[in-house]
Design an enzyme around this catalytic site. Structure first.
Site, PDB file in Angstrom:
ATOM      1  N   LYS A 247      44.999  49.849  43.722  1.00  0.00           N
ATOM      2  CA  LYS A 247      45.504  48.515  44.095  1.00  0.00           C
ATOM      3  C   LYS A 247      46.017  47.775  42.867  1.00  0.00           C
ATOM      4  O   LYS A 247      47.124  47.220  42.878  1.00  0.00           O
ATOM      5  CB  LYS A 247      44.376  47.703  44.744  1.00  0.00           C
ATOM      6  N   ASN A 248      45.223  47.742  41.805  1.00  0.00           N
ATOM      7  CA  ASN A 248      45.630  46.931  40.653  1.00  0.00           C
ATOM      8  C   ASN A 248      46.851  47.491  39.957  1.00  0.00           C
ATOM      9  O   ASN A 248      47.641  46.734  39.378  1.00  0.00           O
ATOM     10  CB  ASN A 248      44.467  46.787  39.659  1.00  0.00           C
TER      11      ASN A 248
ATOM     12  N   ARG B 104      45.952  36.255  42.748  1.00  0.00           N
ATOM     13  CA  ARG B 104      46.187  35.946  41.349  1.00  0.00           C
ATOM     14  C   ARG B 104      47.292  36.826  40.767  1.00  0.00           C
ATOM     15  O   ARG B 104      48.081  36.385  39.934  1.00  0.00           O
ATOM     16  CB  ARG B 104      44.886  36.169  40.579  1.00  0.00           C
TER      17      ARG B 104
ATOM     18  N   CYS C 103      40.358  36.010  44.127  1.00  0.00           N
ATOM     19  CA  CYS C 103      38.899  35.974  44.299  1.00  0.00           C
ATOM     20  C   CYS C 103      38.277  34.921  43.396  1.00  0.00           C
ATOM     21  O   CYS C 103      38.710  34.733  42.265  1.00  0.00           O
ATOM     22  CB  CYS C 103      38.290  37.330  43.931  1.00  0.00           C
TER      23      CYS C 103
ATOM     24  N   ARG D 130      39.770  31.455  35.908  1.00  0.00           N
ATOM     25  CA  ARG D 130      40.810  32.471  35.735  1.00  0.00           C
ATOM     26  C   ARG D 130      42.099  31.793  35.293  1.00  0.00           C
ATOM     27  O   ARG D 130      43.070  31.700  36.046  1.00  0.00           O
ATOM     28  CB  ARG D 130      40.995  33.273  37.023  1.00  0.00           C
ATOM     29  N   PRO D 131      42.115  31.304  34.057  1.00  0.00           N
ATOM     30  CA  PRO D 131      43.300  30.615  33.562  1.00  0.00           C
ATOM     31  C   PRO D 131      44.447  31.591  33.307  1.00  0.00           C
ATOM     32  O   PRO D 131      44.258  32.814  33.343  1.00  0.00           O
ATOM     33  CB  PRO D 131      42.816  29.998  32.255  1.00  0.00           C
ATOM     34  N   VAL D 132      45.622  31.056  33.051  1.00  0.00           N
ATOM     35  CA  VAL D 132      46.776  31.906  32.723  1.00  0.00           C
ATOM     36  C   VAL D 132      47.348  31.538  31.358  1.00  0.00           C
ATOM     37  O   VAL D 132      48.492  31.827  31.055  1.00  0.00           O
ATOM     38  CB  VAL D 132      47.878  31.830  33.817  1.00  0.00           C
TER      39      VAL D 132
ATOM     40  N   LEU E  51      46.944  32.784  28.475  1.00  0.00           N
ATOM     41  CA  LEU E  51      47.396  33.906  27.649  1.00  0.00           C
ATOM     42  C   LEU E  51      48.759  34.425  28.116  1.00  0.00           C
ATOM     43  O   LEU E  51      49.564  34.894  27.315  1.00  0.00           O
ATOM     44  CB  LEU E  51      46.363  35.033  27.671  1.00  0.00           C
TER      45      LEU E  51
ATOM     46  N   ASP F 178      34.915  45.156  37.510  1.00  0.00           N
ATOM     47  CA  ASP F 178      35.115  45.426  38.938  1.00  0.00           C
ATOM     48  C   ASP F 178      34.106  46.434  39.492  1.00  0.00           C
ATOM     49  O   ASP F 178      34.081  46.675  40.702  1.00  0.00           O
ATOM     50  CB  ASP F 178      36.544  45.934  39.188  1.00  0.00           C
TER      51      ASP F 178
ATOM     52  N   VAL G 226      33.112  39.515  31.250  1.00  0.00           N
ATOM     53  CA  VAL G 226      34.528  39.291  31.572  1.00  0.00           C
ATOM     54  C   VAL G 226      34.706  38.105  32.519  1.00  0.00           C
ATOM     55  O   VAL G 226      35.511  37.203  32.242  1.00  0.00           O
ATOM     56  CB  VAL G 226      35.173  40.573  32.151  1.00  0.00           C
TER      57      VAL G 226
ATOM     58  N   ARG H  56      41.161  43.084  51.105  1.00  0.00           N
ATOM     59  CA  ARG H  56      42.138  42.839  50.034  1.00  0.00           C
ATOM     60  C   ARG H  56      42.297  44.064  49.158  1.00  0.00           C
ATOM     61  O   ARG H  56      43.361  44.279  48.578  1.00  0.00           O
ATOM     62  CB  ARG H  56      41.669  41.675  49.158  1.00  0.00           C
TER      63      ARG H  56
HETATM   64  C1  UD1 Z   1      42.613  42.158  36.300  1.00  0.00           C
HETATM   65  C2  UD1 Z   1      42.281  42.865  37.582  1.00  0.00           C
HETATM   66  C3  UD1 Z   1      40.873  42.512  38.031  1.00  0.00           C
HETATM   67  C4  UD1 Z   1      39.880  42.806  36.915  1.00  0.00           C
HETATM   68  C5  UD1 Z   1      40.317  42.152  35.614  1.00  0.00           C
HETATM   69  C6  UD1 Z   1      39.451  42.521  34.423  1.00  0.00           C
HETATM   70  C7  UD1 Z   1      44.436  43.043  38.658  1.00  0.00           C
HETATM   71  C8  UD1 Z   1      45.293  42.660  39.798  1.00  0.00           C
HETATM   72  N1  UD1 Z   1      43.230  42.471  38.602  1.00  0.00           N
HETATM   73  O1  UD1 Z   1      42.540  40.759  36.574  1.00  0.00           O
HETATM   74  O2  UD1 Z   1      40.562  43.295  39.178  1.00  0.00           O
HETATM   75  O3  UD1 Z   1      38.611  42.311  37.270  1.00  0.00           O
HETATM   76  O4  UD1 Z   1      41.670  42.518  35.300  1.00  0.00           O
HETATM   77  O5  UD1 Z   1      39.414  43.886  34.292  1.00  0.00           O
HETATM   78  O6  UD1 Z   1      44.803  43.859  37.861  1.00  0.00           O
HETATM   79  N2  UD1 Z   1      41.770  35.045  30.712  1.00  0.00           N
HETATM   80  C9  UD1 Z   1      42.060  33.904  29.994  1.00  0.00           C
HETATM   81  N3  UD1 Z   1      43.371  33.486  29.959  1.00  0.00           N
HETATM   82  C10 UD1 Z   1      44.383  34.162  30.593  1.00  0.00           C
HETATM   83  C11 UD1 Z   1      44.065  35.327  31.323  1.00  0.00           C
HETATM   84  C12 UD1 Z   1      42.740  35.749  31.352  1.00  0.00           C
HETATM   85  O7  UD1 Z   1      41.178  33.284  29.416  1.00  0.00           O
HETATM   86  O8  UD1 Z   1      45.542  33.736  30.518  1.00  0.00           O
HETATM   87  C13 UD1 Z   1      40.358  35.492  30.785  1.00  0.00           C
HETATM   88  C14 UD1 Z   1      39.842  35.431  32.237  1.00  0.00           C
HETATM   89  O9  UD1 Z   1      39.362  34.173  32.557  1.00  0.00           O
HETATM   90  C15 UD1 Z   1      38.748  36.458  32.213  1.00  0.00           C
HETATM   91  C16 UD1 Z   1      39.274  37.500  31.215  1.00  0.00           C
HETATM   92  O10 UD1 Z   1      40.303  36.853  30.459  1.00  0.00           O
HETATM   93  O11 UD1 Z   1      37.550  35.921  31.688  1.00  0.00           O
HETATM   94  C17 UD1 Z   1      39.836  38.720  31.888  1.00  0.00           C
HETATM   95  O12 UD1 Z   1      40.942  38.388  32.708  1.00  0.00           O
HETATM   96  P1  UD1 Z   1      42.173  39.372  32.907  1.00  0.00           P
HETATM   97  O13 UD1 Z   1      41.967  40.600  32.091  1.00  0.00           O
HETATM   98  O14 UD1 Z   1      43.412  38.596  32.701  1.00  0.00           O
HETATM   99  O15 UD1 Z   1      42.033  39.741  34.429  1.00  0.00           O
HETATM  100  P2  UD1 Z   1      43.157  39.722  35.537  1.00  0.00           P
HETATM  101  O16 UD1 Z   1      44.426  40.257  35.005  1.00  0.00           O
HETATM  102  O17 UD1 Z   1      43.133  38.416  36.224  1.00  0.00           O
END
Ligand code: UD1
Length: 553
Positions: free
Chosen positions: A57-58, A140, A164, A169-171, A173, A400, A422, A528
């Protein structure tokens, strides 16, 4: 800085986007949970056979976004098209003008396994910069689409995403990456990210060396896609190394991108520009020869989390199961824990065969040659040993898999300490496991200060570790439980299978009928990310049945 510390620092530096993103996801996901019915899971004495593993899926969510970076047709195979997240991502693509054809779309639901083919054609002239807010709110990963849209259209207007509710879960980065590639970015008071390329020609520029504060999977996807279409070079340092990133890069390279090092922490991208730019883009692989990316055919990698979940099923039930296909090296952290717990894991011969990532004119060897079957042989029921673990970015133990591995420990003999580094609030399965007779407490970071917190909620325990006292030979007890996120739902189904049937339930066959099934609600979360999990479990002998009305608690 340790990974845990850098994770915390990434979170503490989260922009205002964090709270809006997590609160919107929380409300949408809980509403959905009630519409999904429940799964009646009977105690399982034994299982047998081969479990088919779907495309990841991911990986597929990133590949679908990656197809938006390509000017020509992208054919994606092994797509679990019944998954709600995959369908939502397809809606995002359609909402920005991409043509998406889904093989057998009507015939598939999350409850029936499939292996779909999706053809995406995102022509430059059709591309719109504002995806539908409704589509974006559902997951997301919709934010993955921001990078390719920004690069090709010169701007993007993207609501903060849903998904979820497992922690902040900020963006930020992702946005840092867009800024490094020459975009101005702001988040409006209504929670919409507005980004546009600064350059007058509307194109992104290579970022040079871009160091990520934390190896975010999503941000790495976003930067890889956008940088592939920039003018100039980008090196991402401290990139996420997850297999899904390697898979995305393989697909983009087959379409003409020039990405090296994906699957490691340093990724180098030679930007090919956008179509019609006359910059670089000499058409390696499936490139257009006019700048920009062309198209390709690509098979998604097998889902390492679905496979890991099935390994835990086998371990907790005490039965030998075979999974196919898997890429064993993608699963090393999970299989190492299972071996420590007393299971043996055997890798079979290659399955599949032909090259799995092909442009129309070129083929590009990808992960197919690594596809194998895998057989797990666990100790008899009650014989698992408890294993401490800490989640971490790849190649560490995947977050996960954390809820499922908590269930492994719940079934084991002994005490385990589980650390989540994480997603700080990923503990919604804990109160539900307590209902099933598992003693678990949150302990402070040093691991030895037990907290009396039977009623504490998951958020209050953010950043703490979980101490689980396994039930061993006593077995789990049935209960009515609810999964509040995707992996928690799956974990509770595993726990339901591992419930010990009571002795003498009346009919003498030891199948626990008098006790009844564990009822797991929250299936909308499950749907999902697990395609036909119940059908797959039935296929190896489990008694699980989907019922429409959620039980009252
Ligand atoms: C992806 C996976 C999810 C998995 C996660 C970690 C997909 C669709 N989802 O989620 O299943 O659990 O990787 O392996 O691929 N963070 C920030 N700022 C950002 C982005 C992330 O601080 O801009 C933090 C998040 O809050 C979290 C950590 O980084 O604590 C990991 O997030 P990230 O690796 O980005 O996970 P996703 O891509 O959302």
């Amino acid at each position: 800085m340790t990974r845990a510390a850098s994770s915390r620092s990434a979170r503490s530096s989260a922009s205002s986007s964090s709270s809006s993103s997590s609160s919107s996801s929380s409300s949408s996901s809980h509403g959905a949970a009630d519409s999904g019915g429940y799964l009646a899971v009977s105690p399982c004495a034994s299982l047998r056979g081969v479990v088919p593993i779907a495309g990841a899926k991911n990986a597929v969510l990133a590949l679908l976004a990656g197809a938006l970076a390509c000017g020509d047709e992208v054919v994606l195979r092994d797509v679990p098209i019944g998954l709600a997240d995959v369908r939502a991502m397809i809606d995002v693509l359609r909402s920005v003008g991409a043509r998406v054809d889904v093989g057998g779309e009507d015939a598939n639901t999350a409850n029936t396994p499939s292996s779909g083919v999706v053809v995406v054609h995102a022509r430059a002239e059709d591309l719109r910069a504002s995806p539908s807010a409704d589509a974006v709110a559902k997951l997301r990963a919709s934010f993955f689409a921001a990078g390719p849209i920004l690069a090709r259209a010169g701007r993007v207007s993207m609501p903060l995403p849903g998904g979820c509710a497992i922690g902040a879960r900020p963006v930020d980065l992702h946005l840092d990456g867009f800024r490094a590639l020459g975009a101005v970015v702001e988040v409006t008071s209504r929670g919409v990210v507005e980004a546009r390329a600064i350059a007058r020609d509307g194109k992104l520029r290579g970022a040079g060396t871009h160091v990520m504060r934390f190896p975010s999977v999503g941000a790495t996807h976003a930067i890889v896609m956008a940088a592939s279409l920039a003018v100039g070079d980008t090196t991402i340092v401290n990139a996420a190394a997850e297999p899904e990133i390697e898979d995305l890069a393989a697909m983009l390279n087959a379409s003409g991108a020039k990405i090296r090092g994906a699957g490691t922490s340093v990724i180098t991208i030679e930007g090919v520009g956008v179509a019609g730019s006359g910059e670089k883009g000499d058409g390696g692989g499936g490139g257009t020869g006019r700048g920009g990316l062309g198209g390709c055919a690509h098979d998604a990698i097998p889902d390492r989390i679905e496979a890991g979940t099935m390994l835990v099923v086998a371990a907790c039930v005490g039965s030998t199961l075979t999974l196919s296909p898997v890429i064993p090296e993608h699963m090393t952290a999970t299989t190492a824990l299972l071996i420590d717990a007393g299971c043996s894991i055997d890798v079979g011969d290659e399955v599949g065969g032909e090259s799995k990532s092909k442009s129309k004119s070129n083929s590009n060897s990808n992960s197919t040659s690594r596809r194998r079957s895998m057989t797990i042989t666990p100790p008899p029921r009650g014989g698992l040993r408890a294993v401490d673990f800490t989640t971490a970015p790849y190649p560490g133990v995947p977050t996960d898999m954390q809820p499922q591995l908590c269930v492994l420990n719940a079934c084991a003999e002994g005490v385990a300490i589980v650390r989540e580094t994480v997603f700080e609030s990923r503990w919604s399965h804990v109160p539900e496991l307590r209902r099933m007779g598992v003693e678990c407490d949150f302990v402070d970071a040093d691991g030895d200060d037990a907290v009396a917190n039977a009623n504490a909620n998951a958020n209050a325990n953010a950043g703490r570790s979980l101490r689980i006292v396994g039930v061993g030979a006593r077995g789990l007890r049935r209960a009515d439980v609810r999964g509040s996120d995707l992996r928690a739902s799956a974990a509770l189904i595993v726990a339901g299978l591992a419930v010990m049937a009571p002795m003498g339930d009346g009919d003498g066959d030891g199948d626990g009928e008098a006790q009844g099934p564990t009822r797991v609600a929250g299936l909308a979360h499950l749907d999902r990310g697990y395609e036909g999990l119940d059908a797959k479990l039935r296929g190896v002998g489990a008694d699980v049945e989907r019922r429409p009305v959620p039980p009252r608690k």
